[in-house]
Design a protein around this motif. Sequence first.
Motif, PDB file in Angstrom:
ATOM      1  N   GLY A  92      -2.175   3.541  -1.591  1.00  0.00           N
ATOM      2  CA  GLY A  92      -2.568   4.610  -0.679  1.00  0.00           C
ATOM      3  C   GLY A  92      -3.164   4.107   0.616  1.00  0.00           C
ATOM      4  O   GLY A  92      -2.638   3.198   1.257  1.00  0.00           O
ATOM      5  N   LEU A  93      -4.281   4.666   1.008  1.00  0.00           N
ATOM      6  CA  LEU A  93      -4.911   4.297   2.269  1.00  0.00           C
ATOM      7  C   LEU A  93      -5.337   2.831   2.298  1.00  0.00           C
ATOM      8  O   LEU A  93      -5.446   2.239   3.376  1.00  0.00           O
ATOM      9  CB  LEU A  93      -6.120   5.191   2.537  1.00  0.00           C
ATOM     10  N   SER A  94      -5.565   2.231   1.129  1.00  0.00           N
ATOM     11  CA  SER A  94      -5.955   0.818   1.085  1.00  0.00           C
ATOM     12  C   SER A  94      -4.845  -0.090   1.577  1.00  0.00           C
ATOM     13  O   SER A  94      -5.083  -1.256   1.909  1.00  0.00           O
ATOM     14  CB  SER A  94      -6.341   0.427  -0.353  1.00  0.00           C
ATOM     15  N   ALA A  95      -3.619   0.431   1.629  1.00  0.00           N
ATOM     16  CA  ALA A  95      -2.504  -0.364   2.136  1.00  0.00           C
ATOM     17  C   ALA A  95      -2.683  -0.714   3.608  1.00  0.00           C
ATOM     18  O   ALA A  95      -2.064  -1.662   4.100  1.00  0.00           O
ATOM     19  CB  ALA A  95      -1.195   0.387   1.934  1.00  0.00           C
ATOM     20  N   ALA A  96      -3.512   0.027   4.305  1.00  0.00           N
ATOM     21  CA  ALA A  96      -3.764  -0.283   5.710  1.00  0.00           C
ATOM     22  C   ALA A  96      -4.312  -1.702   5.851  1.00  0.00           C
ATOM     23  O   ALA A  96      -3.974  -2.423   6.791  1.00  0.00           O
ATOM     24  CB  ALA A  96      -4.740   0.726   6.313  1.00  0.00           C
ATOM     25  N   GLN A  97      -5.172  -2.116   4.904  1.00  0.00           N
ATOM     26  CA  GLN A  97      -5.717  -3.468   4.913  1.00  0.00           C
ATOM     27  C   GLN A  97      -4.859  -4.424   4.084  1.00  0.00           C
ATOM     28  O   GLN A  97      -4.545  -5.531   4.516  1.00  0.00           O
ATOM     29  CB  GLN A  97      -7.151  -3.480   4.362  1.00  0.00           C
ATOM     30  N   LEU A  98      -4.443  -3.983   2.912  1.00  0.00           N
ATOM     31  CA  LEU A  98      -3.710  -4.854   1.995  1.00  0.00           C
ATOM     32  C   LEU A  98      -2.377  -5.302   2.573  1.00  0.00           C
ATOM     33  O   LEU A  98      -1.969  -6.457   2.408  1.00  0.00           O
ATOM     34  CB  LEU A  98      -3.485  -4.131   0.666  1.00  0.00           C
ATOM     35  N   CYS A  99      -1.669  -4.394   3.242  1.00  0.00           N
ATOM     36  CA  CYS A  99      -0.341  -4.693   3.801  1.00  0.00           C
ATOM     37  C   CYS A  99      -0.347  -4.796   5.315  1.00  0.00           C
ATOM     38  O   CYS A  99       0.720  -4.914   5.925  1.00  0.00           O
ATOM     39  CB  CYS A  99       0.659  -3.618   3.375  1.00  0.00           C
ATOM     40  N   GLN A 100      -1.539  -4.722   5.920  1.00  0.00           N
ATOM     41  CA  GLN A 100      -1.625  -4.723   7.381  1.00  0.00           C
ATOM     42  C   GLN A 100      -0.723  -3.647   7.973  1.00  0.00           C
ATOM     43  O   GLN A 100      -0.001  -3.873   8.946  1.00  0.00           O
ATOM     44  CB  GLN A 100      -1.258  -6.101   7.932  1.00  0.00           C
ATOM     45  N   ASP A 101      -0.768  -2.477   7.358  1.00  0.00           N
ATOM     46  CA  ASP A 101       0.095  -1.361   7.755  1.00  0.00           C
ATOM     47  C   ASP A 101      -0.683  -0.442   8.692  1.00  0.00           C
ATOM     48  O   ASP A 101      -1.469   0.389   8.258  1.00  0.00           O
ATOM     49  CB  ASP A 101       0.561  -0.602   6.512  1.00  0.00           C
ATOM     50  N   ARG A 102      -0.436  -0.550   9.980  1.00  0.00           N
ATOM     51  CA  ARG A 102      -1.170   0.234  10.966  1.00  0.00           C
ATOM     52  C   ARG A 102      -0.732   1.688  11.005  1.00  0.00           C
ATOM     53  O   ARG A 102      -1.391   2.516  11.630  1.00  0.00           O
ATOM     54  CB  ARG A 102      -0.999  -0.399  12.353  1.00  0.00           C
ATOM     55  N   GLN A 103       0.387   1.997  10.364  1.00  0.00           N
ATOM     56  CA  GLN A 103       0.864   3.380  10.333  1.00  0.00           C
ATOM     57  C   GLN A 103       0.237   4.159   9.183  1.00  0.00           C
ATOM     58  O   GLN A 103       0.451   5.369   9.075  1.00  0.00           O
ATOM     59  CB  GLN A 103       2.387   3.405  10.211  1.00  0.00           C
ATOM     60  N   MET A 104      -0.517   3.500   8.330  1.00  0.00           N
ATOM     61  CA  MET A 104      -1.180   4.177   7.223  1.00  0.00           C
ATOM     62  C   MET A 104      -2.524   4.701   7.709  1.00  0.00           C
ATOM     63  O   MET A 104      -3.490   3.953   7.854  1.00  0.00           O
ATOM     64  CB  MET A 104      -1.377   3.218   6.053  1.00  0.00           C
ATOM     65  N   VAL A 105      -2.581   6.001   8.015  1.00  0.00           N
ATOM     66  CA  VAL A 105      -3.791   6.612   8.545  1.00  0.00           C
ATOM     67  C   VAL A 105      -4.073   7.904   7.799  1.00  0.00           C
ATOM     68  O   VAL A 105      -3.152   8.561   7.299  1.00  0.00           O
ATOM     69  CB  VAL A 105      -3.659   6.912  10.056  1.00  0.00           C
ATOM     70  N   PRO A 106      -5.347   8.307   7.685  1.00  0.00           N
ATOM     71  CA  PRO A 106      -5.674   9.567   6.996  1.00  0.00           C
ATOM     72  C   PRO A 106      -5.351  10.771   7.863  1.00  0.00           C
ATOM     73  O   PRO A 106      -5.661  10.796   9.060  1.00  0.00           O
ATOM     74  CB  PRO A 106      -7.183   9.444   6.752  1.00  0.00           C
ATOM     75  N   ILE A 107      -4.710  11.778   7.275  1.00  0.00           N
ATOM     76  CA  ILE A 107      -4.420  13.044   7.942  1.00  0.00           C
ATOM     77  C   ILE A 107      -4.991  14.152   7.063  1.00  0.00           C
ATOM     78  O   ILE A 107      -4.513  14.395   5.973  1.00  0.00           O
ATOM     79  CB  ILE A 107      -2.911  13.263   8.127  1.00  0.00           C
ATOM     80  N   ARG A 108      -6.029  14.819   7.513  1.00  0.00           N
ATOM     81  CA  ARG A 108      -6.683  15.871   6.735  1.00  0.00           C
ATOM     82  C   ARG A 108      -7.031  15.370   5.338  1.00  0.00           C
ATOM     83  O   ARG A 108      -6.943  16.074   4.348  1.00  0.00           O
ATOM     84  CB  ARG A 108      -5.769  17.092   6.627  1.00  0.00           C
ATOM     85  N   GLY A 109      -7.418  14.085   5.261  1.00  0.00           N
ATOM     86  CA  GLY A 109      -7.799  13.519   3.976  1.00  0.00           C
ATOM     87  C   GLY A 109      -6.632  13.051   3.148  1.00  0.00           C
ATOM     88  O   GLY A 109      -6.812  12.553   2.048  1.00  0.00           O
ATOM     89  N   GLN A 110      -5.415  13.202   3.651  1.00  0.00           N
ATOM     90  CA  GLN A 110      -4.244  12.822   2.884  1.00  0.00           C
ATOM     91  C   GLN A 110      -3.466  11.717   3.595  1.00  0.00           C
ATOM     92  O   GLN A 110      -3.880  11.205   4.615  1.00  0.00           O
ATOM     93  CB  GLN A 110      -3.343  14.035   2.642  1.00  0.00           C
ATOM     94  N   VAL A 111      -2.307  11.380   3.059  1.00  0.00           N
ATOM     95  CA  VAL A 111      -1.455  10.333   3.593  1.00  0.00           C
ATOM     96  C   VAL A 111      -0.171  10.954   4.107  1.00  0.00           C
ATOM     97  O   VAL A 111       0.446  11.759   3.429  1.00  0.00           O
ATOM     98  CB  VAL A 111      -1.121   9.305   2.496  1.00  0.00           C
ATOM     99  N   ILE A 112       0.249  10.574   5.313  1.00  0.00           N
ATOM    100  CA  ILE A 112       1.443  11.196   5.866  1.00  0.00           C
ATOM    101  C   ILE A 112       2.629  10.247   5.902  1.00  0.00           C
ATOM    102  O   ILE A 112       3.764  10.656   5.913  1.00  0.00           O
ATOM    103  CB  ILE A 112       1.171  11.744   7.275  1.00  0.00           C
ATOM    104  N   LYS A 113       2.379   8.930   5.898  1.00  0.00           N
ATOM    105  CA  LYS A 113       3.456   7.958   5.964  1.00  0.00           C
ATOM    106  C   LYS A 113       3.710   7.384   4.581  1.00  0.00           C
ATOM    107  O   LYS A 113       2.776   7.045   3.864  1.00  0.00           O
ATOM    108  CB  LYS A 113       3.071   6.824   6.924  1.00  0.00           C
ATOM    109  N   VAL A 114       4.986   7.292   4.182  1.00  0.00           N
ATOM    110  CA  VAL A 114       5.343   6.754   2.874  1.00  0.00           C
ATOM    111  C   VAL A 114       5.902   5.354   3.055  1.00  0.00           C
ATOM    112  O   VAL A 114       6.935   5.176   3.688  1.00  0.00           O
ATOM    113  CB  VAL A 114       6.395   7.630   2.170  1.00  0.00           C
TER     114      VAL A 114
END
Length: 252
Positions: free
Chosen positions: A190-212
Amino acid sequence: MERRGAMDVCILGAGVVGLMTALELQDQFPNANYTIIAHLFNQNTTSDGAAGLFHPSSTFTGPTLDITENWIADSYSYYDNLRNSSDGEKSGVFQCSGFQLSSSMPSLIWSNYMKKVAPVYRYATEEELKVYPGNWKYGSYCVTLGIECRRLLPWSLLRFQESGGKVISKKIESFGELADDYDVVMNCSGLSAAQLCQDRQMVPIRGQVIKVVHNYGHGGYGVTTAPGTAKHAVNLFRQLHSGCSESQPSKL
């Protein structure tokens, strides 16, 4: 590291996507060994605050239209079967209904996705539009499902453990930490992928995830249709299990 015998599989993440993926894998491949590794569980996960109404909007999309419709259909079927099972109440799945109204655009109140899965989905009548205060011009009525994640998450985790699954509370900083212990890693972080995968497109939207990406999950509007992505993840696992290999990581 060469291994023989049953495959050792790690599911990274204990949100609704991780847990649904783990349960689906156990169901499809019961002879493998499964471990969930996560540093957050139940009420501490993003999934705990997920929208509980199963109603994906018409703008919701996966990689292709067919995949998106399969996600939604598989998810609705999974939850509805769970609702009708002996564990329905424990899992927090229930049937609900209501209206969606708009005073400007008819497209805002209609979802072709829901038309295909909901037992009742229709346009609101003129009489029904007048019942609610406001100048409503368009409306739809839907019978759908509610999923209370605060009950679904602990129920899913317990079911996973009762089926022989192992749970480890740990924060993983790199996939390299898992290389020596597991044949397959299902990334549901989930959102931890922003750090784990260096995925800059993984951002919170209304508390949820919008990018798969990989099997992170998805949402932002309506329900997070985890069982649908779980089935897709299982298909990727089936390729590995049958000896197929790819040069690049598979993504959902």
